[in-house]
Enzyme design. Structure first.
Site, PDB file in Angstrom:
ATOM      1  N   LYS A 126     -50.900  31.004 -22.973  1.00 27.44           N
ATOM      2  CA  LYS A 126     -50.647  29.990 -21.940  1.00 27.44           C
ATOM      3  C   LYS A 126     -49.360  30.323 -21.162  1.00 27.44           C
ATOM      4  CE  LYS A 126     -48.264  27.439 -25.491  1.00 27.44           C
ATOM      5  NZ  LYS A 126     -48.390  26.483 -26.571  1.00 27.44           N
ATOM      6  N   ARG A 182     -48.496  13.868 -29.487  1.00 25.14           N
ATOM      7  CA  ARG A 182     -48.653  14.368 -28.125  1.00 25.14           C
ATOM      8  C   ARG A 182     -50.119  14.146 -27.793  1.00 25.14           C
ATOM      9  NH1 ARG A 182     -46.883  20.569 -26.961  1.00 25.14           N
ATOM     10  NH2 ARG A 182     -48.736  20.990 -28.220  1.00 25.14           N
ATOM     11  N   TYR A 225     -20.713  28.845  -3.770  1.00 29.89           N
ATOM     12  CA  TYR A 225     -20.865  27.474  -3.297  1.00 29.89           C
ATOM     13  C   TYR A 225     -19.909  26.511  -3.976  1.00 29.89           C
ATOM     14  CZ  TYR A 225     -25.204  28.520  -0.813  1.00 29.89           C
ATOM     15  OH  TYR A 225     -26.129  29.003   0.049  1.00 29.89           O
ATOM     16  N   MET A 273     -29.331  30.306  -5.233  1.00 25.22           N
ATOM     17  CA  MET A 273     -30.790  30.327  -5.338  1.00 25.22           C
ATOM     18  C   MET A 273     -31.287  31.746  -5.619  1.00 25.22           C
ATOM     19  SD  MET A 273     -33.630  29.148  -2.570  1.00 25.22           S
ATOM     20  CE  MET A 273     -33.060  27.468  -2.383  1.00 25.22           C
TER      21      MET A 273
END
Ligand SMILES: *Cc1c(COP(=O)(O)O)cnc(C)c1O
Length: 834
Positions: free
Chosen positions: A502, A602, A730, A779
Site C-alpha cells: 500500500k 479502526r 524565510y 517548499m
C-alpha cells in the site's frame, strides 16, 4: 571462417557428470553435451544443452520447476533421490541423474570443470567492497588480459559454480569474489575457485548471524586462501592483520595509510572531486613511488581502489596504463539500475560491463519488466574470449530470442557486423557522439543500455532520463530480497506471506509495480493494498498474485471483480452493500477477507455482531471467505504485550466460532512485521509483512540482520559565504552566529523533507559529516551549514541511507519511519538497483 572454439562452449558431457558425482542415472537418452548450468528456469533463455540442478533453497524448491524447465527446452536434470522422476520420465528424451544432494553435485561438476584450466586467478573476500573491488579489478585487468569474473555478486554456494562455468579456453585471468554466511562454507568455495592469489577487503563491525566472534568470521573467510601463492590486504585493520599472520606467513603482502612497516605505503591528498594517491613499495634496497589520480573522495572508494592498485602494481601492470583507465571507473556499485525515462520509458542502466554473460542477465531482467516494446542500446564488446564474427552471431541470436524490437548499436565493430542482426529495427552509430547528435526519440518502451566502460554509455542514459531536480530515492532490490528471506526464515513451514504494498509500497514505488513484481518472482503468496486503484494498477501491469484491497467502496465492486481484486469486509453495512451487488449482478462467487475487531478500534467486525454476520453469510453462498484476519495495535512494544495477547485471544475465539458455525477453513492471519518478530506463536496460516521488507522499523536487536533498502539523496546546488549576523531563508529564522558557509540543496517540504527538519533540528550527511539545516525548510529547497567541511557544488547530500538510518532520523524528529518513507513525494525520482 573456421574457428577452433566450439560455440556455444561445451563444459562437459552427461557421462562426465555421472563420473564426477556419486549419483546414478535414472533416465538416459544419449551422452549429450552440457553448454550451461542452470538452477532457475523462470524468465530465462538457454543455450542448446543446459543442465538443470534441482536445488532446494529457503524460498523455492527446484524440483517444482522441472516440468516448466522441460517445456523451456531443458533435457538434462540433476535431482534428489527422493524425487518422483516418473513425472518427467514419460518424456523419453531426457537425461536424469539422481543424487543425495543436487547442490553438492553442482559443486562436484564445477570442480571437475575448473580443474581443466590453469591461469592466474584472484579471489576476493571480506565484509564490504568485494563486488566493487572485483568489478574495478576486472575493468583494469581487461586492458591487458582476457578476463572472466562473477557476474554481479554471484558469490555464494550457487553463484560461484555458475560463475566458474563461464571460464573459457581463451581466458587469461580470472577474478572471483566469495561470500559466506556460515562456518564451513568457505572451504567449499575454495575448492570450487582454486585461487592462485587472494585479496581480503576488510571486516565490518556488525556482528553477524552464523558467527560467534569477528575473529571467527575472519578465520573462516581466509580459508579461501589455502592454496594461494600471495595474499593481499590492508594492514590498517589490526584484527585482519593479526589473524592472517597467524595462519599464513610468506604469502602475505600488505599496504597501509600510515604504517611504514607495510609492504606498500599509501599517501592520499584530497583534490577537488578527486584524490591523489601516492603508492610506495618499501623494499630494502630502493623505494619506488607511483602517483595516481582517482575520481573519488569518499573513504570506502579510496580503500577499494587502493586494494586494486596495490595488487595490480605488485603484479606488474603498467602504471601509465592504469592511470588512463582509472578516471573511467564509477564509484557506485556496478549494478543494473532501473530508471524512469522520458515519455513513459523505463531505462535499464547497465553501462559498466559488456560481455555475453552479463548481457544475458540484463536481457532476462528486461523480460521481467512491464510488457512494452523493447529496445537495446549496445556498444561494441571488448576483450571477449570468442572471435568477433562468432561473438556477434551469438549476440544476434540472443537478441532475437528475447524478442527485441529495436537495436541501436554503438561502435565500429558492432556496426561492421550489422547484417547479422535479424531484428525489426536496427540503427548503428560509430560513436556515442554520433548517437547524441542524431537525437533518436523514445516513447513507451523499455530500453536497455549496455556497454563497455570505455564507451561511457552513461552519457546515453543521461539523454533519456526524465528531468528531475537532482533529488532521488534509491531502492536496493537486493536488500528487499534479503529482508524477505530473513522474515521467511522466521516462519514455520507452510506459513504464507502477504506483502503489504500500500501507499506506493511505503513510498518506494512511483506506483508499486517494481516491488510487487520482484515479490511475485520471489514467491510471496499474497499482496495487500489500501485502495482499489492501487490494485488495478498492479493488474494492468501484469501482476497475477491474489490482491486484497483493504478499503473497498460499493461504487467500485464492479471494477474490483473484473480485475480479480479481493475486498476486505470490515463491517455489516459493507457486507449488505456487497450482498446487493451480488444479487443485482447475479454474481456466482466472490472472494472476500473478513476483518475482525480485536482491539485496534479502526476497522473490523465487532464480537457482538458475529451472530448477525454468520446469519447473513449463510444467506449468500456466493461469498467465498478466503481469509479471516485482525490487526495488532502495538506489536512492537513490550509494555503492551498483555494487550497483544488479549487481542490474539479474542482473534482465536472469534475465528473458531465463525469456522464452526459456517463449517469453513479459511486462512487466518494476525501478524505484521513486528508481530512476526515477537509473536511467533500467532503465525497461523499467513502473516502480513510491510515495513520490515524495507529493512527499517524493527527492534534494534533485529536491525543488524536486515538491510535498509532506501536512500534519499540530493546534490548541492550552490555554496555561499554568510557573514556573522545575516539571516538565512524565510522569516529570517536562521541567523549566522559567526561567519559561515552554507549550501543550498534542492529538496524541500514538497519533496517530503518535512519542515520539522528545519532550524537546526534535522541534519543531512555531506562527505560523511552531519550538517545541520539552517533556517526554515522551503517548499523546494533547504539551506545547510557546511562551515566545517570543504563542500562543493555537486557534492552528494544524504538525507538517509543504510548507515544514517531512517529510524534514527524519525526518532530525532519525533515521528516514525513509516511517515518518513511515505511522505517522499512522487516528484522525487525513484531508482532501483537490482
Ligand atoms: C500496513 C498493514 C500491515 C503491515 O504492517 P507493518 O508494520 O508495516 O508490517 C499489516 N496489516 C495491515 C492491516 C496493515 O494495514
Amino acid at each position: 571462417m573456421e574457428s577452433t572454439i566450439s560455440f556455444p562452449h561445451i563444459l562437459g558431457h552427461f557421462n562426465d557428470l555421472v563420473a564426477v558425482t556419486a549419483g546414478y542415472p535414472v533416465a538416459e537418452t544419449a551422452n549429450l553435451p552440457i553448454t550451461e548450468l542452470s538452477i532457475d528456469s523462470r524468465n530465462k533463455t538457454f543455450t542448446p544443452f543446459p543442465l538443470f540442478f534441482a536445488i532446494i533453497g529457503i524460498n523455492h524448491n527446484g524440483h517444482d520447476y522441472i516440468i516448466e524447465a522441460y517445456q523451456k527446452g531443458i533435457r538434462q536434470f540433476v535431482v534428489n533421490h527422493a524425487y518422483n522422476h516418473s513425472i518427467i520420465e514419460k518424456y523419453n528424451d531426457v537425461n536424469i541423474l539422481a543424487v543425495t544432494d543436487p547442490l553438492e553435485a553442482l559443486h562436484q561438476f564445477t570442480i571437475f570443470y575448473r580443474s581443466k584450466y590453469q591461469l592466474p586467478l584472484l579471489s576476493i573476500t571480506g565484509s564490504n567492497g568485494k563486488t566493487i573491488v572485483k568489478e574495478w579489478m576486472h575493468e583494469l585487468l581487461s586492458r591487458k588480459y582476457k578476463t572472466v569474473s562473477n557476474p554481479h555478486s554471484y558469490n555464494a554456494q550457487v553463484g560461484v559454480p555458475l560463475s566458474i562455468s563461464l571460464l573459457q579456453p581463451n581466458h587469461e585471468y580470472g577474478i572471483f569474489e566469495a561470500g559466506i554466511s556460515q562456518p564451513g562454507e568457505m572451504e567449499k568455495l575454495a575448492r570450487l575457485i582454486q585461487p592462485t592469489h587472494g585479496l581480503f577487503t576488510n571486516i565490518g563491525p556488525a556482528h553477524s548471524q552464523g558467527f560467534q566472534t569477528i575473529t571467527q568470521k575472519i578465520e573462516e573467510k581466509i580459508k579461501l586462501f589455502a592454496g594461494c601463492s600471495t595474499i593481499y590486504y590492508c594492514k590498517d585493520h589490526p584484527l585482519v592483520d593479526q589473524v592472517l599472520r597467524k595462519r599464513y606467513k610468506n604469502e602475505l603482502i600488505n599496504w597501509s595509510f600510515n604504517n611504514p612497516t607495510a609492504d606498500y605505503l599509501v599517501r592520499c591528498k584530497q583534490l577537488t572531486g578527486q584524490t591523489k594517491l601516492q603508492i610506495t613499495r618499501s623494499t630494502q634496497n630502493h623505494k619506488r613511488a607511483n602517483t595516481f589520480i582517482v575520481p573519488f573522495r569518499d573513504s570506502a572508494s579510496i580503500e577499494n581502489i587502493t586494494h586494486c592498485l596495490v595488487y595490480l602494481l605488485d603484479n606488474g601492470l603498467d602504471p601509465a596504463l592504469l592511470q588512463r583507465s582509472l578516471l573511467q571507473l564509477k564509484a557506485i556499485p556496478m549494478r543494473m539500475t532501473l530508471k524512469a525515462g522520458m515519455n513513459r520509458c523505463q531505462v535499464i542502466d547497465d553501462t559498466y560491463t559488456n560481455d555475453i554473460a552479463s548481457l544475458r542477465l540484463a536481457l532476462d531482467f528486461m523480460q521481467q519488466q512491464q510488457p512494452t516494446k523493447r529496445t537495446v542500446i549496445l556498444s561494441d564488446m571488448l576483450q571477449s574470449a570468442t572471435p568477433d564474427h562468432q561473438l556477434y552471431q551469438e549476440l544476434a541470436a540472443l537478441l532475437a530470442k528475447h524478442a527485441i524490437h529495436r537495436l541501436i548499436g554503438i561502435g565500429p565493430v558492432i556496426s561492421h557486423h550489422s547484417t547479422l542482426f535479424e531484428i525489426p529495427e536496427t540503427i548503428f552509430f560509430n560513436s556515442v557522439e554520433a548517437f547524441i547528435a542524431a537525437k533518436p526519440s523514445f516513447k513507451d518502451e523499455t530500453i536497455l543500455v549496455k556497454g563497455a566502460r570505455s564507451f561511457r554509455l552513461e552519457r546515453v542514459v543521461q539523454t533519456m532520463e526524465k528531468n528531475s531536480h537532482g533529488t532521488i530515492l534509491e531502492i536496493d532490490m537486493h536488500a528487499i530480497r534479503h529482508n524477505l528471506s530473513y522474515f521467511r526464515s522466521k516462519l514455520q513451514v507452510g506459513t504464507k506471506i502477504m506483502a503489504m504494498v500500500k501507499a506506493s509500497t511505503y513510498g518506494s514505488g512511483s506506483n508499486s509495480f517494481e516491488l510487487a513484481s520482484a515479490l511475485q518472482r520471489h514467491g510471496v503468496e499474497y499482496l495487500g493494498v489500501a485502495y482499489m486503484d492501487e490494485g488495478i494498477h498492479l493488474r494492468q501491469q501484469g501482476i497475477t498474485l491474489p490482491i486484497m484491497v483493504m478499503n473497498p467502496t460499493d461504487d467500485h465492486f464492479d471494477a474490483m471483480l473484473s480485475h480479480h481484486l479481493e475486498p476486505e469486509v470490515y463491517s455489516l453495512p459493507l457486507l449488505d452493500e456487497l450482498a446487493c451487488f451480488i444479487s443485482e449482478k447475479s454474481i456466482q462467487s466472490i472472494p472476500i477477507h473478513l476483518k475482525l475487531e480485536t482491539g485496534m478500534h479502526r476497522l473490523g467486525i465487532e464480537e457482538t455482531a458475529l451472530d448477525q454476520l454468520i446469519t447473513q453469510l449463510k444467506q449468500i453462498p456466493a461469498l467465498h471467505i478466503v481469509s479471516i484476519f485482525s490487526h495488532l495495535a502495538a506489536s512492537q512494544e513490550d509494555m503492551h504485550d498483555a494487550y497483544t495477547l488479549l487481542q490474539a485471544d479474542r482473534f482465536i475465539k472469534m475465528t473458531q466460532y465463525i469456522e464452526q458455525q459456517l463449517a469453513i477453513k479459511p486462512l487466518k492471519h494476525l501478524l505484521n512485521t513486528n508481530g512476526i518478530l515477537r509473536f511467533q506463536q500467532f503465525q497461523f496460516d499467513m502473516v502480513r509483512l510491510g515495513i520490515g521488507l524495507h529493512g527499517v522499523g524493527v527492534d534494534q536487536t533485529i536491525q543488524p540482520y536486515l538491510l535498509p533498502a532506501s536512500t534519499l539523496k540530493t546534490t548541492i546546488s550552490q555554496i555561499k559565504s554568510i557573514q556573522k549576523g545575516e539571516s538565512i531563508g524565510y522569516d529570517r529564522k536562521g541567523i549566522a552566529q559567526q561567519d559561515i558557509t552554507i549550501a543550498t540543496i534542492p529538496i524541500g517540504y514538497a519533496d517530503g523533507l518535512s519542515r520539522s527538519f528545519g532550524c537546526g533540528k534535522g541534519r543531512v550527511i555531506i562527505q560523511g559529516h552531519a550538517c545541520p539545516i539552517i533556517g526554515n525548510v522551503c517548499m523546494d529547497m533547504a539551506m545547510v551549514d557546511v562551515t566545517n567541511i570543504t563542500a562543493q557544488r555537486g557534492d552528494e547530500v544524504i538525507i538517509f541511507n543504510a548507515v544514517h538510518s531512517i529510524d534514527a532520523l524519525a526518532e530525532q524528529l519525533g515521528t516514525i519511519p513509516y511517515e518518513l518513507l511515505t511522505q517522499i513525494s512522487q516528484r522525487v525520482k525513484r531508482i532501483y538497483y537490482t
